[in-house]
Design a protein around this motif. Sequence first.
Motif, mmCIF file in Angstrom:
data_model
loop_
_atom_site.group_PDB
_atom_site.id
_atom_site.type_symbol
_atom_site.label_atom_id
_atom_site.label_comp_id
_atom_site.label_asym_id
_atom_site.label_seq_id
_atom_site.Cartn_x
_atom_site.Cartn_y
_atom_site.Cartn_z
ATOM 1 N N ARG A 172 2.384 49.044 68.998
ATOM 2 C CA ARG A 172 1.385 50.017 68.598
ATOM 3 C C ARG A 172 0.103 49.295 68.179
ATOM 4 O O ARG A 172 0.139 48.364 67.362
ATOM 5 N N CYS A 208 6.922 52.090 62.275
ATOM 6 C CA CYS A 208 5.648 52.799 62.198
ATOM 7 C C CYS A 208 5.758 53.972 61.215
ATOM 8 O O CYS A 208 6.778 54.666 61.181
ATOM 9 N N SER A 209 4.700 54.182 60.466
ATOM 10 C CA SER A 209 4.650 55.300 59.508
ATOM 11 C C SER A 209 4.955 56.618 60.203
ATOM 12 O O SER A 209 5.500 57.543 59.603
ATOM 13 N N TYR A 221 -3.677 56.888 56.746
ATOM 14 C CA TYR A 221 -2.369 56.430 56.257
ATOM 15 C C TYR A 221 -2.139 56.778 54.799
ATOM 16 O O TYR A 221 -1.663 55.952 54.019
HETATM 17 MO MO LIG Z 1 1.972 52.600 62.777
#
Ligand SMILES: [Mo]
Length: 402
Positions: A84, A132-133, A263
């Motif tokens: 990513r 990944c979040s 984020y």
């Molecule tokens: Mo991410």
Amino acid sequence: MEAFDRRHALRLLAAGGAAAGTPALAQALFDLKLPGGNGARAMTSAFPEKGTMILQRTRAPLLETPMAVFDDGVFTPNDRFFVRWHYADIPLAIDGARHRVAVGGAVRQRLSLSLANLMAMPRFEIAAVNQCSGNSRGYFSPRVPGAQWGHGAMGNARWGGVRLRDVLDRAGVLPGAVAVRFGGLDRPPPGAPPFLKSLAIDHARDGEVMLAFAMNDERLPMLNGYPLRLVVPGWYSTYWIKALSSIEVLASPDSQYWMEKAYRIPTAPRASVVPGAKDFPTEPIHAMNPRAFVTNLADGDAIVARTPFAVRGIAFGGATGVRAVELSMNGGRSWHRAQLGPDMGRYGFRRWEMTGAGVAPGSYRLAVRCTNSDGVVQTNAPIWNPGGYMDNRIESIAVRAA
Ligand SMILES: [Mo]
Ligand SMILES: Nc1nc2c(c(=O)[nH]1)N[C@H]1C(S)=C(S)[C@@H](COP(=O)(O)O)O[C@H]1N2
């Protein structure tokens, strides 16, 4: 003319037949669950150093790991590890011998460190999940914008390199420092903010946050941040800056875009708000939560009725280890403990397995949940936030016993 148009329109409508009806479309979208379909998402093997991956986007590359890869072992192979990037202008060729990481800001002594400099320092190794979040964002309901990841925007590797603390000590952090900010070699388009993330000074100096030049005992693939990346065990990978080129010690909190605007998660329990809510307090995303997945069976698979069957998978505790993994075949009314595989470190995947007792023919929902070492257990309570972050609802798959 008007009559022709009307006839033409009627013909077009008729040509659609029953399949053009709204209920059929609604059913199709429901069955697919993820855009492109769970079982029918575009695959690619076109990326250098990468095997077959689920293609989310080409530029900047977003590649997802197929779930079956996680069945092969506790460490995710580098050539199947998800990818990513935010910006399309990523480093395409780097001469490792010339790469430097600049250490500056509130330090006694600015540094420009080569890989050779780093390799001469005391080594540090840790197994840790890079997630990944927005992993599993594609299952958010209602849908949210962003990459429609399934569960494969995660991976576990053995990271090798040096402690960030040792690097910071070498530069000499000045009193009053509050944070450390990291940047890489990728470049934003004109006018966009460079991708920078920061950690509180005490976190940066905890002796576990590290600069990794090795991933599963090999160099990092280009797409995973060659030649050097930050590793923040237990925290979402938005902080794990790739192609790391700058480390800046800050004397005041980091107020730039990627900390102040992007984020961020609701400060509420489970990082959840009512869909559509606005103006709720937020904080930067941070530690991960526990998760567990089945890896040897996929949604819709068949098992043999009245015969014991093997179930296995992976689990991780988030920012701590795995205490228990349990399985249910009856929608969570009863749970059975799985056998845990060897502990490779509290931040990594833990394998689990069990033999399911034979069941009568029929359809079952096989659910798996992880309890971490802090006693936090996965639940099915809703998780929703506009970023599509931190999903850790109990994962379940449909199996048919025949
Ligand atoms: Mo991410
Ligand atoms: N330099 C740089 N580092 C970055 C990013 C980025 O866009 N640029 N994206 C972050 C995000 S959001 C994720 S999920 C991880 C992905 O790591 P991977 O590509 O090695 O799987 O990289 C992180 N580090």
